[in-house]
Design an enzyme around this catalytic site. Structure first.
Site, PDB file in Angstrom:
ATOM      1  N   ASN A  10      -2.542  24.512  23.832  1.00 33.51           N
ATOM      2  CA  ASN A  10      -2.120  25.455  25.391  1.00 33.51           C
ATOM      3  C   ASN A  10      -2.178  26.517  25.850  1.00 33.51           C
ATOM      4  OD1 ASN A  10      -0.936  25.943  27.475  1.00 33.51           O
ATOM      5  ND2 ASN A  10       0.781  25.196  26.545  1.00 33.51           N
ATOM      6  N   TRP A  11      -3.355  27.633  26.519  1.00 36.33           N
ATOM      7  CA  TRP A  11      -3.848  28.677  26.072  1.00 36.33           C
ATOM      8  C   TRP A  11      -2.992  29.248  27.672  1.00 36.33           C
ATOM      9  CZ3 TRP A  11      -9.952  29.514  26.417  1.00 36.33           C
ATOM     10  CH2 TRP A  11     -10.148  29.687  24.476  1.00 36.33           C
ATOM     11  N   LYS A  12      -2.376  29.061  27.639  1.00 36.43           N
ATOM     12  CA  LYS A  12      -1.504  29.196  29.325  1.00 36.43           C
ATOM     13  C   LYS A  12      -1.627  30.237  30.632  1.00 36.43           C
ATOM     14  CE  LYS A  12       2.221  28.842  26.734  1.00 36.43           C
ATOM     15  NZ  LYS A  12       4.036  28.573  26.545  1.00 36.43           N
ATOM     16  N   HIS A  99       4.644  20.920  30.673  1.00 32.87           N
ATOM     17  CA  HIS A  99       5.555  21.579  30.315  1.00 32.87           C
ATOM     18  C   HIS A  99       6.161  22.049  30.446  1.00 32.87           C
ATOM     19  CE1 HIS A  99       5.370  24.933  28.324  1.00 32.87           C
ATOM     20  NE2 HIS A  99       4.557  24.568  27.491  1.00 32.87           N
ATOM     21  N   GLU A 101       6.980  24.521  30.907  1.00 38.02           N
ATOM     22  CA  GLU A 101       7.340  26.064  31.714  1.00 38.02           C
ATOM     23  C   GLU A 101       6.545  25.907  33.165  1.00 38.02           C
ATOM     24  OE1 GLU A 101       4.427  27.960  29.701  1.00 38.02           O
ATOM     25  OE2 GLU A 101       5.481  28.550  29.133  1.00 38.02           O
ATOM     26  N   GLU A 171       8.822  19.629  22.709  1.00 40.40           N
ATOM     27  CA  GLU A 171       8.995  21.519  22.702  1.00 40.40           C
ATOM     28  C   GLU A 171      10.497  22.076  23.197  1.00 40.40           C
ATOM     29  OE1 GLU A 171       5.009  22.994  22.776  1.00 40.40           O
ATOM     30  OE2 GLU A 171       5.296  22.760  25.192  1.00 40.40           O
ATOM     31  N   GLY A 177       7.863  30.482  22.691  1.00 37.74           N
ATOM     32  CA  GLY A 177       7.021  31.848  22.524  1.00 37.74           C
ATOM     33  C   GLY A 177       8.138  32.277  22.020  1.00 37.74           C
ATOM     34  N   SER A 216       6.451  27.733  18.962  1.00 39.20           N
ATOM     35  CA  SER A 216       6.349  28.731  17.782  1.00 39.20           C
ATOM     36  C   SER A 216       5.888  28.513  16.552  1.00 39.20           C
ATOM     37  CB  SER A 216       7.806  29.791  17.563  1.00 39.20           C
ATOM     38  OG  SER A 216       7.869  30.367  19.042  1.00 39.20           O
ATOM     39  N   GLY A 237       1.010  27.319  21.265  1.00 39.72           N
ATOM     40  CA  GLY A 237       0.454  28.239  22.777  1.00 39.72           C
ATOM     41  C   GLY A 237       0.289  29.664  22.120  1.00 39.72           C
ATOM     42  N   GLY A 238       1.471  30.586  21.922  1.00 40.73           N
ATOM     43  CA  GLY A 238       0.308  32.390  21.551  1.00 40.73           C
ATOM     44  C   GLY A 238      -0.292  31.984  20.078  1.00 40.73           C
TER      45      GLY A 238
HETATM   46  P1  PGA Z   1       4.771  28.541  21.913  1.00 47.42           P
HETATM   47  O1  PGA Z   1       3.827  27.648  23.116  1.00 47.42           O
HETATM   48  O2  PGA Z   1       3.354  28.381  20.291  1.00 47.42           O
HETATM   49  O3  PGA Z   1       3.684  29.699  22.249  1.00 47.42           O
HETATM   50  O4  PGA Z   1       5.499  29.075  21.662  1.00 47.42           O
HETATM   51  C1  PGA Z   1       3.947  26.437  23.135  1.00 47.42           C
HETATM   52  C2  PGA Z   1       3.438  25.373  24.345  1.00 47.42           C
HETATM   53  O5  PGA Z   1       4.490  26.198  25.378  1.00 47.42           O
HETATM   54  O6  PGA Z   1       3.319  25.012  24.324  1.00 47.42           O
END
Ligand code: PGA
Length: 256
Positions: A10-12, A99, A101, A171, A177, A216, A237-238
């Site tokens: 997930n590159w956001k 998600h 967010e 999640e 994050g 994370s 994500g990251g």
């Molecule tokens: P993260 O993000 O790995 O940076 O914690 C995961 C996500 O939001 O899908």
């Protein structure tokens, strides 16, 4: 029970064309275990670029394309939105829905999420349904209540049988994050709860749904997370923005 293992990136609102190129080249020489699917979810403008550049080698290996969101309507006057038909024209096969967010910043409710899941399935795409509790909900022992309330509208909307085509990503919001990962035991306990919740409706279907952990996850902690019985992959994500680290996560995943 044999389940597919899925590693989704997930590159956001990150990444660019050069990361698309770097990722495709990087994934070319990666060895994936059997029954592992990798899904790259860049921002909308890069979907077509990814599909044009991805090599047949990538595709054969099970490296596919996903979107981070979709609209629940078919088409029309919805400025700034994107439809399932548009995603399909860009060779998208997976769609992240709900998600945290999107739920917290863009106020997507579980009812809207359920509508989107239905739209995605009707279009023949695979939804990655995201659910998870906040830190205060975890502290107040509300985790299972919150997850049930996020899952139930989807069950009501599509029916439990359709979950055979759904991927769920658990999640915990406090782990996204933040560098704070759920311990493997805590993640397993929650994944087990999710599977049992689905099993109350249909045990056979529940045993087939891939449950991904997200929050994370990185090259160091992925192995112990993947070793848990009910963890079938990750939503990353990251760490998915760093090609070498992401490759380690992908090649650590075992198809069951
Ligand atoms: P993260 O993000 O790995 O940076 O914690 C995961 C996500 O939001 O899908």
């Amino acid at each position: 029970m044999k389940r597919r293992s899925i590693i989704a990136a997930n590159w956001k609102m990150n990444g660019n064309l050069s990361l698309i190129n770097e990722m495709i080249i990087g994934l070319n020489d990666m060895q994936l275990n059997e029954n592992v699917t990798v899904v790259i979810c860049p921002s909308f403008p890069y979907l077509a670029a990814f599909s044009q550049k991805a090599t047949s080698e990538n595709l054969q290996k099970g490296i596919l394309l996903g979107s981070q969101n979709v609209n629940e309507q078919q088409s029309g006057a919805f400025t700034g939105e994107i439809s399932t038909d548009m995603l399909k024209e860009c060779d998208v096969q997976y769609v992240i829905v709900g998600h945290s967010e999107r739920r917290s910043i863009y106020k997507e409710t579980s009812t809207l999420v359920a509508q989107k899941i239905k739209k995605v399935l009707d279009a023949g795409l695979t939804p990655i349904l995201c659910i998870g509790e906040s830190e205060s909900e975890r502290e107040n022992e509300q985790t299972n209540v919150v997850l049930s309330a996020q899952l139930q509208p989807v069950i009501d909307s599509i029916g439990i049988e359709k979950f055979v085509d759904v991927v769920i990503a658990y999640e915990p919001v406090w782990a996204i994050g933040t560098g704070k990962t759920a311990s493997p035991e805590m993640a397993q306990e929650t994944h087990h709860f999710i599977r049992e919740f689905l099993a109350q409706n249909n045990a056979k279907i529940a045993s087939k749904v891939p449950l991904l952990y997200g929050g994370s996850m990185n090259a160091t902690n992925c192995e112990t997370l993947f070793a848990q019985t009910d963890i079938d992959g990750g939503l990353i994500g990251g760490a998915s923005l760093k090609v070498d680290e992401f490759k380690i996560i992908c090649s650590t995943a075992k198809g069951y």
